[in-house]
Design a protein around this motif. Structure first.
Motif: not given
Length: 77
Positions: A7-11, A15, A62
């Motif tokens: 996953g990637k940091d949603p914040e 992106k 996160d």
């Protein structure tokens, strides 16, 4: 060694980072973390000597929570 995106940091404003990957190593379980390179002199002084083949990166909580969710799901890689 291959990397599998967890996953990637949603914040993240762009992106692209920070990001967590699992590897397919068979000799040990490892992860790759893409983060912000730490350049703050005070933080680096607190950490101490870093070997030339290593670096310190900063990641938000996160990303660590993604790892815990990955682990809880029983993912092998």
């Amino acid at each position: 060694m291959r990397a599998h995106l967890i996953g990637k940091d949603p914040e993240s404003p762009d992106k692209n980072s920070p990001t967590l990957f699992a590897t397919d190593r068979t000799d040990r379980k490892t992860f790759l973390v893409q983060g912000w390179k730490v350049t703050d002199r005070s933080a680096l002084a607190d950490v101490g000597t870093i070997p030339d083949h290593e670096d310190i990166v900063e990641v938000p909580v996160d990303i660590l929570e993604m790892y815990l969710a990955h682990k809880e799901q029983g993912e092998e890689s």
